[in-house]
Write a protein that holds these residues in place. Sequence first.
Motif, mmCIF file in Angstrom:
data_model
loop_
_atom_site.group_PDB
_atom_site.id
_atom_site.type_symbol
_atom_site.label_atom_id
_atom_site.label_comp_id
_atom_site.label_asym_id
_atom_site.label_seq_id
_atom_site.Cartn_x
_atom_site.Cartn_y
_atom_site.Cartn_z
ATOM 1 N N CYS A 220 -62.106 67.734 -51.495
ATOM 2 C CA CYS A 220 -63.225 67.552 -52.272
ATOM 3 C C CYS A 220 -64.233 66.599 -51.734
ATOM 4 C CB CYS A 220 -63.032 67.196 -53.686
ATOM 5 S SG CYS A 220 -62.257 65.361 -53.829
ATOM 6 N N VAL A 221 -65.462 66.478 -52.370
ATOM 7 C CA VAL A 221 -66.429 65.743 -51.978
ATOM 8 C C VAL A 221 -66.313 64.111 -52.551
ATOM 9 C CG1 VAL A 221 -68.228 67.429 -51.752
ATOM 10 C CG2 VAL A 221 -68.145 66.318 -53.885
ATOM 11 N N PRO A 222 -66.567 63.082 -51.677
ATOM 12 C CA PRO A 222 -66.245 61.730 -52.447
ATOM 13 C C PRO A 222 -66.812 61.664 -53.671
ATOM 14 C CG PRO A 222 -66.885 61.783 -49.863
ATOM 15 C CD PRO A 222 -67.043 63.164 -50.379
ATOM 16 N N SER A 223 -67.989 62.200 -54.105
ATOM 17 C CA SER A 223 -68.700 61.940 -55.196
ATOM 18 C C SER A 223 -67.505 62.379 -56.333
ATOM 19 C CB SER A 223 -69.896 62.525 -55.444
ATOM 20 O OG SER A 223 -69.906 63.858 -55.157
ATOM 21 N N GLN A 224 -66.715 63.403 -56.175
ATOM 22 C CA GLN A 224 -65.706 63.753 -57.319
ATOM 23 C C GLN A 224 -64.747 62.685 -57.491
ATOM 24 O OE1 GLN A 224 -65.457 66.956 -58.587
ATOM 25 N NE2 GLN A 224 -63.979 66.112 -59.918
ATOM 26 N N GLU B 21 -55.539 49.758 -53.857
ATOM 27 C CA GLU B 21 -56.735 50.094 -53.097
ATOM 28 C C GLU B 21 -56.771 51.119 -52.514
ATOM 29 O OE1 GLU B 21 -57.185 46.429 -50.604
ATOM 30 O OE2 GLU B 21 -57.640 45.006 -52.273
ATOM 31 N N ILE B 22 -57.837 51.929 -52.635
ATOM 32 C CA ILE B 22 -57.920 53.190 -52.105
ATOM 33 C C ILE B 22 -59.202 53.469 -51.349
ATOM 34 C CG2 ILE B 22 -56.585 54.448 -53.730
ATOM 35 C CD1 ILE B 22 -59.359 55.376 -54.983
ATOM 36 N N LYS B 23 -59.427 54.247 -50.307
ATOM 37 C CA LYS B 23 -60.559 54.722 -49.569
ATOM 38 C C LYS B 23 -61.133 55.882 -50.335
ATOM 39 C CE LYS B 23 -60.243 51.891 -45.507
ATOM 40 N NZ LYS B 23 -61.575 51.217 -45.193
ATOM 41 N N ARG B 24 -62.304 55.934 -50.947
ATOM 42 C CA ARG B 24 -62.800 57.033 -51.525
ATOM 43 C C ARG B 24 -62.822 58.502 -50.489
ATOM 44 N NH1 ARG B 24 -68.707 58.132 -53.156
ATOM 45 N NH2 ARG B 24 -69.052 57.549 -50.731
ATOM 46 N N SER B 25 -63.010 58.129 -49.194
ATOM 47 C CA SER B 25 -63.112 59.298 -48.347
ATOM 48 C C SER B 25 -62.007 59.896 -48.097
ATOM 49 C CB SER B 25 -63.819 58.917 -46.855
ATOM 50 O OG SER B 25 -63.160 57.748 -46.393
ATOM 51 N N GLY C 131 -65.248 48.420 -44.060
ATOM 52 C CA GLY C 131 -63.773 48.143 -44.342
ATOM 53 C C GLY C 131 -63.967 48.254 -46.124
ATOM 54 N N GLY C 132 -64.625 48.818 -46.553
ATOM 55 C CA GLY C 132 -64.762 48.997 -48.015
ATOM 56 C C GLY C 132 -63.676 49.574 -48.697
ATOM 57 N N TYR C 133 -63.368 49.307 -50.117
ATOM 58 C CA TYR C 133 -62.456 49.993 -50.828
ATOM 59 C C TYR C 133 -62.716 50.197 -52.165
ATOM 60 C CZ TYR C 133 -61.478 45.044 -52.108
ATOM 61 O OH TYR C 133 -61.720 43.772 -52.494
ATOM 62 N N ILE C 134 -61.685 50.768 -53.177
ATOM 63 C CA ILE C 134 -62.108 50.665 -54.348
ATOM 64 C C ILE C 134 -60.676 50.235 -54.911
ATOM 65 C CG2 ILE C 134 -62.263 52.095 -56.507
ATOM 66 C CD1 ILE C 134 -63.732 54.073 -54.834
ATOM 67 N N ARG C 135 -60.588 49.118 -55.790
ATOM 68 C CA ARG C 135 -59.260 48.447 -56.085
ATOM 69 C C ARG C 135 -59.287 48.995 -57.770
ATOM 70 N NH1 ARG C 135 -59.058 42.619 -55.201
ATOM 71 N NH2 ARG C 135 -58.601 43.161 -53.226
ATOM 72 N N ILE C 136 -58.245 49.586 -58.247
ATOM 73 C CA ILE C 136 -58.000 50.084 -59.559
ATOM 74 C C ILE C 136 -56.738 49.206 -60.051
ATOM 75 C CG2 ILE C 136 -57.487 51.728 -61.007
ATOM 76 C CD1 ILE C 136 -58.409 53.724 -59.091
ATOM 77 N N LYS C 137 -56.893 48.524 -61.065
ATOM 78 C CA LYS C 137 -55.718 47.540 -61.626
ATOM 79 C C LYS C 137 -55.532 48.107 -62.994
ATOM 80 C CE LYS C 137 -54.653 42.769 -62.509
ATOM 81 N NZ LYS C 137 -54.930 41.549 -62.642
#
Length: 155
Positions: A37-41, A25-29, A65-71
């Motif tokens: 770099c910019v978060p859109s990258q 789980e990562i935080k884009r920012s 408290g958002g996140y991006i989960r990569i599995k």
Amino acid sequence: MRNISDVIEGYLKQVIELSEREYIEIKRSEVAEKFQCVPSQINYVINTRFTPERGYMVESKRGGGGYIRIKRIRLHQKSDLIAGVIKHLENGATQSMAEDIVFRLLDEEIITKREAKMILSAIDRSTLLLGLPLRDEIRARILIAMLFTVQFQSN
């Protein structure tokens, strides 16, 4: 020299491999800050390099408290992966979708670099000088035929 997208992709793949869990789980920012770099990258890298065709599932939760989960999706047998890919190709394959599939087969060590180059040459839009949607249908058929051969040889 590698571009920033390649560097970010490499970093995320390394974090996934070193993780004790089946996902990260990562935080884009935070990742954007790390690579200045910019978060859109980060969005671009995740949307183009961590696709189901490449063997990843991505979930995201928005908000404070958002996140991006990569599995990483791992199948037990190579033939299972090939069968899943063949089923996915039944409705045709765009150039980028087909390339993602080939890169995943390469990552999973189902095909060699040489085989990947030959497949990519055979299914490239410059080779298949046909209009859409016929081109995507032919591309999928060629890829399916090659995958049947690979599947037969791996059993």
